[in-house]
Write an enzyme that holds these catalytic residues in place. Structure first.
Site: not given
Ligand code: NAI
Length: 281
Positions: A147, A160
């Site tokens: 990030s 975070y």
């Molecule tokens: P999201 O919430 O749609 O997807 C994250 C997924 O990770 C979810 O399906 C959740 O159930 C799963 N998850 C959570 N804890 C878990 C665990 N202990 N074991 C296995 N799976 C687990 O969110 P998004 O945005 O797609 O996030 C994906 C990555 O992108 C994350 O690492 C987030 O920090 C990063 N990110 C997202 C940004 C954004 O603007 N959406 C910006 C920068 C980074």
């Protein structure tokens, strides 16, 4: 998609693959003919995601796995299960992440959860999968989702920031290790999304804010930059172009070089200097 690991019948494992950026990556890899394992802690999301994946991949080529990436044993089981089902892993996307919020002196629970999932998840995934991937002697990818908050560390959510700063440092060390390992054809990459409209950022909104990218845009950008060979896959969004990110990152590094206070970008005494710096004067 001309990266040599992104080819038909190769195997991609995506943590946090049941929604958001991870799910968009799973769809893109499935469309390219790869076998997919989506690993996620949320079983309902996994079932929904598998149904959607069935529109672009045969059931034989899609695996779901209930995994908590913060637990080494759970990730070890995932690696074994993928090997049993598909024989190997060619692409590992360590992407699972959470952002429940944190305060510096608040309860430690969120600190432990956030660092457990975001940082240890990536460390476990890389350490558990990489040796087998290297030993196969075939081209492969490890993509770790970081990030911008792990680089410019803005005030507001210190747990975070700490977790994502750890992802950056770990993934840099991983790529250094891989490129110094004899006959290793695996490369590591740090995905640095911009503002992406997902469950993580929706905060009750059902409409994508104008400034955000979609997960699909983010994955298209990632695939293009993987093809170009980038380690740092620095994604823009509709509000922040790359040039502004570069300025913000240069300013953050400049806090040390110029002996300013930390996070001077948010210090009133430096507001004018930062604004001038961004304008490039
Ligand atoms: P999201 O919430 O749609 O997807 C994250 C997924 O990770 C979810 O399906 C959740 O159930 C799963 N998850 C959570 N804890 C878990 C665990 N202990 N074991 C296995 N799976 C687990 O969110 P998004 O945005 O797609 O996030 C994906 C990555 O992108 C994350 O690492 C987030 O920090 C990063 N990110 C997202 C940004 C954004 O603007 N959406 C910006 C920068 C980074």
């Amino acid at each position: 998609m001309s990266h040599p690991a992104i080819v038909k019948d190769n195997v991609a494992v995506i943590t946090g693959g049941a929604s958001g950026i991870g799910f968009a990556a799973a769809m893109a890899f499935a469309r390219a003919g790869l076998k997919i394992c989506i690993a996620d802690v949320d079983q309902d999301r996994l079932a929904d995601a598998a149904t959607k994946l069935s529109s672009v991949a045969s059931a034989a080529n899609v695996m779901t796995s209930a995994v908590d990436v913060s637990e080494a044993g759970s990730v070890t089981k995932l690696e074994h299960d993928v090997r049993d089902r598909f024989g190997r892993t060619d692409i590992l996307m360590n992407n699972a992440g959470i952002q429940p919020g944190s305060t510096l002196f608040g309860e430690p629970d969120n600190w432990q959860r956030v660092i457990g999932v975001n940082m240890w998840g990536i460390i476990h995934g890389s350490r558990i999968f990489a040796p087998g991937m290297i030993a196969r002697g075939k081209p492969g990818l490890i993509i770790n989702t970081g990030s911008k908050q792990g680089i410019t560390t803005p005030p507001g959510d210190p747990a975070y920031n700490v977790s994502k700063a750890g992802v950056k440092a770990f993934t840099e060390a991983l790529q250094h290790e891989l490129r110094n390992t004899k006959d290793c054809l695996i490369t590591a990459h740090l995905l640095i999304p911009g503002f992406v409209f997902t469950g993580l950022t929706a905060k009750g909104r059902s409409e994508k804010p104008a400034g955000a990218w979609t997960p699909e845009q983010t994955v298209d950008f990632m695939l293009a930059r993987l093809e170009a060979g980038d380690f740092y896959i620095l994604c823009p969004d509709n509000d922040v172009p790359r040039a502004l990110d570069e300025k913000r990152m240069q300013w953050a590094a400049g806090d040390i070089v110029e002996n300013r206070p930390p996070l001077s970008r948010w210090h009133p005494d430096y507001a004018d200097a930062f604004a001038t710096f961004v304008k490039g004067k």
